[in-house]
Write a protein that holds these residues in place. Structure first.
Motif, PDB file in Angstrom:
ATOM      1  N   ASP A 718       0.828  -1.215   0.000  1.00  0.00           N
ATOM      2  CA  ASP A 718       0.000   0.000   0.000  1.00  0.00           C
ATOM      3  C   ASP A 718       0.858   1.259   0.000  1.00  0.00           C
ATOM      4  N   ASP A 719       1.920   1.294   0.858  1.00  0.00           N
ATOM      5  CA  ASP A 719       2.800   2.456   0.891  1.00  0.00           C
ATOM      6  C   ASP A 719       3.545   2.608  -0.426  1.00  0.00           C
ATOM      7  N   ALA A 720       3.979   1.488  -0.963  1.00  0.00           N
ATOM      8  CA  ALA A 720       4.737   1.538  -2.218  1.00  0.00           C
ATOM      9  C   ALA A 720       3.877   2.070  -3.370  1.00  0.00           C
ATOM     10  N   VAL A 721       2.619   1.622  -3.418  1.00  0.00           N
ATOM     11  CA  VAL A 721       1.721   2.060  -4.492  1.00  0.00           C
ATOM     12  C   VAL A 721       1.476   3.565  -4.408  1.00  0.00           C
ATOM     13  N   ALA A 722       1.258   4.101  -3.223  1.00  0.00           N
ATOM     14  CA  ALA A 722       1.031   5.537  -3.067  1.00  0.00           C
ATOM     15  C   ALA A 722       2.247   6.333  -3.516  1.00  0.00           C
ATOM     16  N   GLU A 723       3.451   5.836  -3.163  1.00  0.00           N
ATOM     17  CA  GLU A 723       4.672   6.541  -3.546  1.00  0.00           C
ATOM     18  C   GLU A 723       4.887   6.474  -5.061  1.00  0.00           C
ATOM     19  N   ILE A 724       4.568   5.308  -5.664  1.00  0.00           N
ATOM     20  CA  ILE A 724       4.715   5.160  -7.116  1.00  0.00           C
ATOM     21  C   ILE A 724       3.785   6.128  -7.839  1.00  0.00           C
ATOM     22  N   ASP A 725       2.553   6.275  -7.358  1.00  0.00           N
ATOM     23  CA  ASP A 725       1.582   7.163  -7.998  1.00  0.00           C
ATOM     24  C   ASP A 725       2.106   8.597  -8.055  1.00  0.00           C
ATOM     25  N   LYS A 726       2.659   9.088  -6.895  1.00  0.00           N
ATOM     26  CA  LYS A 726       3.214  10.446  -6.877  1.00  0.00           C
ATOM     27  C   LYS A 726       4.415  10.547  -7.808  1.00  0.00           C
ATOM     28  N   TYR A 727       5.240   9.510  -7.752  1.00  0.00           N
ATOM     29  CA  TYR A 727       6.463   9.533  -8.569  1.00  0.00           C
ATOM     30  C   TYR A 727       6.129   9.580 -10.065  1.00  0.00           C
ATOM     31  N   GLU A 756       0.662  -5.103 -10.700  1.00  0.00           N
ATOM     32  CA  GLU A 756      -0.801  -5.003 -10.828  1.00  0.00           C
ATOM     33  C   GLU A 756      -1.241  -3.544 -10.827  1.00  0.00           C
ATOM     34  N   PHE A 757      -0.593  -2.718 -10.009  1.00  0.00           N
ATOM     35  CA  PHE A 757      -0.900  -1.293  -9.974  1.00  0.00           C
ATOM     36  C   PHE A 757      -0.529  -0.615 -11.296  1.00  0.00           C
ATOM     37  N   LEU A 758       0.633  -0.969 -11.828  1.00  0.00           N
ATOM     38  CA  LEU A 758       1.086  -0.367 -13.087  1.00  0.00           C
ATOM     39  C   LEU A 758       0.169  -0.726 -14.245  1.00  0.00           C
ATOM     40  N   ARG A 759      -0.421  -1.914 -14.187  1.00  0.00           N
ATOM     41  CA  ARG A 759      -1.262  -2.379 -15.300  1.00  0.00           C
ATOM     42  C   ARG A 759      -2.469  -1.457 -15.531  1.00  0.00           C
ATOM     43  N   HIS A 760      -2.948  -0.766 -14.510  1.00  0.00           N
ATOM     44  CA  HIS A 760      -4.153   0.079 -14.629  1.00  0.00           C
ATOM     45  C   HIS A 760      -3.856   1.564 -14.469  1.00  0.00           C
ATOM     46  N   SER A 765       2.168   3.382 -20.356  1.00  0.00           N
ATOM     47  CA  SER A 765       1.902   2.839 -21.681  1.00  0.00           C
ATOM     48  C   SER A 765       2.163   1.335 -21.702  1.00  0.00           C
ATOM     49  N   SER A 766       3.296   0.891 -21.109  1.00  0.00           N
ATOM     50  CA  SER A 766       3.642  -0.541 -21.002  1.00  0.00           C
ATOM     51  C   SER A 766       4.756  -0.680 -19.966  1.00  0.00           C
ATOM     52  N   PHE A 767       5.028  -1.909 -19.553  1.00  0.00           N
ATOM     53  CA  PHE A 767       6.133  -2.160 -18.604  1.00  0.00           C
ATOM     54  C   PHE A 767       6.655  -3.570 -18.830  1.00  0.00           C
ATOM     55  N   ARG A 768       7.901  -3.745 -18.363  1.00  0.00           N
ATOM     56  CA  ARG A 768       8.557  -5.041 -18.528  1.00  0.00           C
ATOM     57  C   ARG A 768       9.589  -5.198 -17.426  1.00  0.00           C
ATOM     58  N   TYR A 769      10.064  -6.459 -17.245  1.00  0.00           N
ATOM     59  CA  TYR A 769      11.179  -6.675 -16.318  1.00  0.00           C
ATOM     60  C   TYR A 769      12.469  -6.163 -16.939  1.00  0.00           C
ATOM     61  N   GLY A 770      13.430  -5.784 -16.094  1.00  0.00           N
ATOM     62  CA  GLY A 770      14.704  -5.306 -16.597  1.00  0.00           C
ATOM     63  C   GLY A 770      15.517  -6.442 -17.203  1.00  0.00           C
ATOM     64  N   SER A 771      16.452  -6.059 -18.106  1.00  0.00           N
ATOM     65  CA  SER A 771      17.357  -7.056 -18.687  1.00  0.00           C
ATOM     66  C   SER A 771      18.445  -7.391 -17.668  1.00  0.00           C
ATOM     67  N   VAL A 779      13.657  -5.309 -11.089  1.00  0.00           N
ATOM     68  CA  VAL A 779      13.364  -3.951 -11.586  1.00  0.00           C
ATOM     69  C   VAL A 779      12.276  -4.032 -12.666  1.00  0.00           C
ATOM     70  N   SER A 780      11.331  -3.113 -12.611  1.00  0.00           N
ATOM     71  CA  SER A 780      10.312  -2.989 -13.685  1.00  0.00           C
ATOM     72  C   SER A 780      10.605  -1.714 -14.474  1.00  0.00           C
ATOM     73  N   ILE A 781      10.816  -1.879 -15.813  1.00  0.00           N
ATOM     74  CA  ILE A 781      11.052  -0.734 -16.704  1.00  0.00           C
ATOM     75  C   ILE A 781       9.681  -0.266 -17.220  1.00  0.00           C
ATOM     76  N   VAL A 782       9.298   0.979 -16.922  1.00  0.00           N
ATOM     77  CA  VAL A 782       7.956   1.497 -17.220  1.00  0.00           C
ATOM     78  C   VAL A 782       8.052   2.522 -18.351  1.00  0.00           C
ATOM     79  N   GLU A 783       7.309   2.262 -19.453  1.00  0.00           N
ATOM     80  CA  GLU A 783       7.200   3.230 -20.553  1.00  0.00           C
ATOM     81  C   GLU A 783       6.011   4.159 -20.273  1.00  0.00           C
ATOM     82  N   LEU A 784       6.252   5.460 -20.300  1.00  0.00           N
ATOM     83  CA  LEU A 784       5.213   6.445 -19.951  1.00  0.00           C
ATOM     84  C   LEU A 784       4.551   7.009 -21.205  1.00  0.00           C
TER      85      LEU A 784
END
Length: 785
Positions: A718-727, A756-760, A765-771, A779-784
């Protein structure tokens, strides 16, 4: 409206212009029957139809109204079982076809312009294409019944051709025979009494076997049907008669087919005739440069540069007047041939035209009133047959008018009281005007009597007018001047023509003091009018010059803006090229680092490289064009409050209002805050309620400069999701294309919750695991977006 008024005002001559523009008999009859009516709703409908036709005429240029025939007699005959001729059937087909094309044109044009009334006519027309196709199948465009009209006709014509061929061969054989050649006048075949014959010399008429059908005028030649083809000719004639009977049967069949749709054909013809008449009105309006007048039934007439419809529209002097409201009586004075009668006829004729659904030759703003009756007494109506003088004839007409007028009447009187003793004529004229004035009748009268000039001044609802006369050139200008009575100009004209000054002064001394005062008053009014006209012309010239200067300044300012923008664009392009070269070089270095990392298994994280690359891109200069807008008074008066979106005019950038203090405000542009004044911004959009607070929150969060990675290892979901949203909000505001979320591997609960949070999330735009060199599954690489 009585025929006398229509003839007097030359209404029928206007109607002739409409009749000439019709293209078929039905439309012509309708045009001939056009008459003024008093139903305001009906007239407005007619005018609207003409307006729509004029619109269609402007769009398309030509209207397919040709080829529509008057087939009413054809319809009558087929209804009682009659047979139509080939020509009549082709006229029916042409009428159906052209009606269908007109219908298609109107429907297609309705997509481009508002023509509801014409569209209603088009929709009311029946589709009779099957009947047209059947006629076209049986009869070709040359008026010949086709072989395909029936199997029987095809067979008969085949037999006719076969018999004609055998006869030709036999005749050729006779013409080539040496035995007969000396008997022939000419070696040819001719037709006599519908029989094939050979010209034989008179001396051999008994020696040549056959039937004599004709003899030449000189008697030297006999036309003989050879005995060898008599039977063939008989058989051919029988087949020709069979062909004729079969053609008659086909025509009867087509006539019967038409009888089944006779009502539809008749209704289509009525509609086409009506449309023909409507388009004729529109064509006449185009020729006369006429407009659709505004209609009222209050007795008010407003003419704006109106022209008599029968005069040359290019050279006719227009008249303007406002009549029937402030004053109901207009007295027009002026010299002969000055235009008084034309003015009178223009008022009456334009009124009748408008009441007939016709456009009037005038400028926009013209208003015509509907009257129950229009009366006119114009011109010399002396009747020898009735042994009436000019005065008696006019009085007889005026008596009839006075017995029929009411408040809804328009009365036009030319040279009222003329043709008798001036003193008695003037007194009688004033009495007649008194009666019409008391009844509230709209009246326009022309006169030579100076007494009537004073009459108009003495009545509140009366007005003087005159037709202008140029004393210098001794010619009328035909201009109508409202509010100014006409001067006699007799002394001025006499002086210009050379009459001795003593005689003129003696004549002036014989005038009464009252007459002199009136003439002086009129002269003063004319001087005042001329001065006013000169001032108006000077103002118009000044206005035009000012407008030209304004346009010139706008053009120069526009050129300056374009030149400035071009220079700015050139500088920006050069800067972009320089930065691009640096980016390409940096990209090359980054690629070399990746290659080295792969070869030496170095732990260089990809997101670090991306962050450096993004900062390099942000170094590209963006030159902002200076805005060309100013704060409108309406916007300046609007209340600006925190959360509103405004345009910062100095930079031409959108901004968010953070704080308002009197005339000073604080605005936020991206990550930058600045203070300015209200007159430097333009309100674009207003925020309210919770939305306003949300926008302010977004603005505050967007001020944070964040990196391109976020480490949330060790936090609960829950804390992580709130911080990700602001970030993510701040990352988007900073323009990052992609970011890295470091969540670690661990038990997998945090990683699963984050993904799961990133999916919605709306920014993702999309995300994937890091190489392998980006941190792998931790690490999750997130395309904005």
């Amino acid at each position: 409206m009585n025929d006398h008024v229509l003839r007097t005002l030359e209404y029928n001559k206007v109607l002739e212009h409409v009749i000439k523009q019709t293209t078929n008999a039905v439309g012509k009859e309708l045009a001939q029957s056009i008459k003024p009516v008093t139903d305001l709703v009906q007239i407005q409908k007619w005018l609207q139809e003409t307006e729509e036709a004029a619109t269609l005429y402007r769009i398309k240029g030509t209207i397919p109204l040709g080829g529509i025939h008057d087939v009413r007699n054809c319809v009558k005959r087929v209804r009682v079982g009659g047979r139509l001729t080939i020509e009549e059937l082709l006229q029916v087909a042409d009428t159906i076809g052209n009606g269908r094309r007109l219908k298609r044109l109107i429907r297609k044009s309705a997509e481009e312009a508002e023509i509801p009334l014409l569209l209603e006519f088009a929709d009311s027309m029946y589709d009779l294409k099957d009947l047209e196709d059947e006629i076209r199948r049986c009869i070709d465009e040359n008026g010949t019944v086709n072989n395909d009209a029936s199997t029987t006709l095809r067979n008969i014509r085949y037999e006719i051709q076969e018999k004609q061929g055998r006869m030709k061969d036999k005749l050729d054989e006779i013409l080539r025979s040496p035995h007969y050649q000396k008997m022939l006048q000419d070696p040819i075949v001719t037709l006599r009494n519908e029989r094939y014959c050979i010209p034989v010399k008179a001396d051999y008429r008994g020696a040549f076997p056959g039937i004599i059908h004709d003899q030449s005028a000189s008697g030297a030649t006999y036309f003989i049907e050879p005995a060898a083809i008599v039977q063939m000719n008989n058989q051919l004639r029988e087949k020709i008669l069979e062909e004729q009977r079969e053609i008659e049967r086909i025509l009867q069949q087509l006539s019967n087919r038409m009888a089944m749709e006779a009502d539809e054909v008749s209704k289509n013809l009525e509609t086409l005739g009506y449309l023909d008449c409507v388009f004729a009105k529109a064509k006449v309006a185009h020729q006369m440069r006429a407009i659709q007048p505004k209609l009222v039934d209050t007795g008010q007439i407003v003419l704006k540069k109106a022209r008599h419809p029968l005069l040359n529209q290019e050279s006719a002097v227009p008249i303007s007047l406002h009549f029937g409201d402030d004053y109901t009586l207009l007295v027009i004075t002026g010299p002969n041939t000055g235009g008084k009668t034309v003015t009178l006829k223009t008022i009456g004729l334009l009124t009748l035209m408008a009441m007939s659904g016709l456009f009037v030759p005038a400028d926009d703003g013209t208003q015509i009133s509907i009257f129950h009756h229009v009366f006119a007494d114009i011109g010399d109506e002396q009747s020898i047959e009735q042994n009436l003088s000019t005065f008696s004839s006019h009085m007889s007409n005026i008596v009839r008018i006075l017995n029929q007028v009411d408040q809804k009447s328009l009365v036009l009187l030319d040279e009222l009281g003329a043709g008798t003793d001036p003193t008695e004529g003037a007194a009688l004229a004033m009495s007649i005007l008194d009666r019409l004035y008391q009844q509230g009748v709209r009246t326009v009268a022309t006169t030579h009597y100076s007494e009537l000039k004073a009459y108009a001044y003495g009545h509140e609802g009366a007005m003087n007018a005159s037709v202008e006369f140029d004393v210098e050139s001794l010619r009328p200008t035909y201009r109508l001047l409202i509010g100014i009575p006409g001067r006699s100009n007799a002394f001025a004209i006499a002086k210009r023509l050379g009459l001795h000054e003593d005689i003129i002064e003696l004549a002036k001394s014989k005038l009464t003091q009252e007459d002199t005062k009136v003439e002086d008053l009129i002269r003063q009014l004319e001087v005042a009018r001329l001065h006013a006209e000169r001032d108006e012309q000077a103002s118009a010239i000044l206005k035009r010059e000012t407008e030209q200067l304004r346009k010139q300044l706008d053009s120069e300012r526009q050129s300056w803006y374009q030149e400035r923008d071009a220079l700015l664009q050139k500088a920006q392009d050069e800067a972009h090229r320089a930065v691009k070269r640096a980016q390409q070089e940096a990209q090359s270095i980054l690629q070399e680092l990746r290659d080295v990392a792969k070869q030496e298994h170095a732990n260089i994280k990809e997101h670090r490289l991306i962050e450096l690359q993004t900062r390099l891109k942000q170094a590209s200069p963006e030159l902002v064009k200076q805005p060309r807008i100013r704060v409108s008074k309406s916007n300046a008066k609007k209340t600006v409050k925190p959360g509103d979106t405004v345009m910062f005019l100095s930079l031409g950038q959108k901004a968010q209002v953070v704080e308002v203090s009197g005339k000073d405000i604080t605005i936020q542009i991206g990550a930058m805050k600045t203070k300015t004044t209200l007159d430097q911004v333009e309100l674009l959009g207003s925020a309210s309620g919770s939305q306003e607070k949300r926008n302010l929150g977004m603005m505050k969060r967007s001020t944070l400069m964040v990196g391109m990675e976020l480490d949330i290892r060790g936090r609960i979901v829950d804390d992580a999701v709130a911080e990700i949203d602001k970030y993510l909000d701040n990352a988007v505001m900073n323009g990052y294309p992609r970011v890295s979320i470091i969540h670690g591997k661990g038990t997998g609960a945090l990683r699963t919750g984050v993904r799961e949070f990133l999916r919605h999330h709306p920014h993702v735009s999309s995300f994937r695991y890091g190489s392998y060199n980006e941190g792998g599954d931790g690490v999750s690489i997130v395309e904005l977006k």
